[in-house]
Design an enzyme around this catalytic site. Structure first.
Site, mmCIF file in Angstrom:
data_model
loop_
_atom_site.group_PDB
_atom_site.id
_atom_site.type_symbol
_atom_site.label_atom_id
_atom_site.label_comp_id
_atom_site.label_asym_id
_atom_site.label_seq_id
_atom_site.Cartn_x
_atom_site.Cartn_y
_atom_site.Cartn_z
ATOM 1 N N CYS A 1 1.148 3.148 4.718
ATOM 2 C CA CYS A 1 1.867 3.804 5.820
ATOM 3 C C CYS A 1 2.427 2.817 6.846
ATOM 4 C CB CYS A 1 0.981 4.830 6.522
ATOM 5 S SG CYS A 1 0.312 6.087 5.421
ATOM 6 N N GLY B 1 0.798 -1.220 0.000
ATOM 7 C CA GLY B 1 0.000 0.000 0.000
ATOM 8 C C GLY B 1 0.829 1.267 0.000
ATOM 9 N N HIS B 2 0.143 2.399 -0.164
ATOM 10 C CA HIS B 2 0.794 3.692 -0.330
ATOM 11 C C HIS B 2 1.630 4.101 0.877
ATOM 12 C CE1 HIS B 2 -1.737 6.139 2.433
ATOM 13 N NE2 HIS B 2 -2.665 5.238 2.164
ATOM 14 N N ASP B 3 2.771 4.725 0.595
ATOM 15 C CA ASP B 3 3.650 5.317 1.609
ATOM 16 C C ASP B 3 4.265 4.301 2.565
ATOM 17 O OD1 ASP B 3 3.449 8.381 1.239
ATOM 18 O OD2 ASP B 3 1.360 7.731 1.201
ATOM 19 N N THR B 4 4.123 3.025 2.253
ATOM 20 C CA THR B 4 4.770 1.999 3.082
ATOM 21 C C THR B 4 6.269 1.997 2.804
ATOM 22 O OG1 THR B 4 2.892 0.564 3.512
ATOM 23 C CG2 THR B 4 5.021 -0.524 3.246
#
Length: 313
Positions: free
Chosen positions: A237, A217-220
């Site tokens: 995240c 997922g995003h920003d991980t």
């Protein structure tokens, strides 16, 4: 996301047509989500529950839906809908650019890299040396790939974050202006999906190996030399520290940290942050030995009930 040049508070307010509190020339260097903001960034907040967190964050410009006292050394952008106006800024500073070719003219591809047929390489993509990109891989705009990276067929890097605001008419998407960054010597299996950051980077660390059908997922941020097995789903995240092993069908909630050298056994639901150097199993997650003891004791319940019934008789 950092802007290509420094803008003023007044320039930003003019883009989204809102009031502001602060000097016209107050410097604005970028825009970011609250977990990655630094000095000079814009952060948005639209719920009183999170006002203090945003106002006291490292961000020095707060896009907010209420006039409040402005902390010293900061500035405010007053909007009736900060979510909408944050999207306006993303469109302005990182607009969608259509492509007219399978490999963009603005892509930079290193020496010795092989790109198999039917791949899509978007605008401003950077690929290092000696990489192998198998067929039907899509690298969305601004993706960065290091050296000696292998990406297998059907994987997609840089799709939008799964991030929505519920409105009466339906779900409103928070636009993604971030990137995917893959460091050196990473291996990515077939049919993997790695979403770009909303404003920052989704990062896969050096030497990490990812099996087929894994979602990130995003920003991980995934550390160095991690192993991630098939059908694992990692939410946005998440921080996965170095040398972590996630076995098949592990799923995580968002915003947690998995400590260095932790091992998470298959089909575990990582519902909270966990320390490094330990092995975990189950949903909700616990140390594996404790969880397996509990499961063994559960199996004994019918026997215990039978004994109790006999004693009652």
């Amino acid at each position: 996301m950092k802007f290509q040049k420094t803008h003023t508070l007044k320039e930003i307010a003019d883009i989204i047509q809102c009031e502001y509190v602060g000097d016209d020339r107050f410097p604005v260097h970028g825009m970011n989500e609250i977990h990655v903001v630094t000095r000079g960034d814009i952060v948005f907040v639209d719920h009183p529950k999170y006002y203090d967190k945003a106002l006291q964050s490292a961000a020095t410009i707060v896009l907010i839906n209420k006039k409040v006292d402005c902390p010293e050394g900061k500035a405010l952008l007053i909007s009736d809908d900060p979510f909408r106006d944050f999207n306006k800024l993303t469109r302005h500073f990182r607009p969608f650019l259509s492509s007219n070719s399978a490999i963009s003219e603005t892509a930079v591809i290193g020496e010795g890299t092989v790109i198999q047929p039917n791949c899509f390489i978007g605008n401003n993509v950077v690929i290092g040396k000696n990489c192998l990109i198998h067929s039907n891989v899509a690298l969305y705009d601004n993706t960065v790939i290091g050296n000696n990276v292998i990406i297998h067929s059907g994987s997609i890097l840089g799709a939008d974050a799964f991030y929505y605001k519920k409105r009466p008419e339906g779900f409103d998407q928070l636009l993604s202006g971030g990137r995917v960054v893959i460091e050196d010597n990473v291996g990515i299996g077939a049919l993997c999906t790695i979403d770009k950051g909303v404003t920052g980077d989704t990062t896969i660390g050096e030497g990490t190996k990812i099996d087929n059908q894994v979602h990130v997922g995003h920003d991980t941020v995934i550390g160095k030399k991690c192993l991630i097995a098939s059908q694992t789903g990692i939410a946005g995240c998440v921080v996965i520290e170095d040398e972590v092993t996630l076995w098949g069908q592990v799923g995580t909630t968002s915003g947690i940290t998995i400590g260095e050298k932790a091992v998470v056994l298959g089909q575990t639901g990582v519902t909270k942050s966990v320390e490094g150097g330990k092995t975990y199993f189950g949903t909700p997650i616990e140390e594996s030995r404790e969880k397996l003891k509990q499961l063994a004791n559960i199996k004994k319940i019918p026997e215990i009930l039978n004994k109790l019934n006999k004693n009652d008789g």
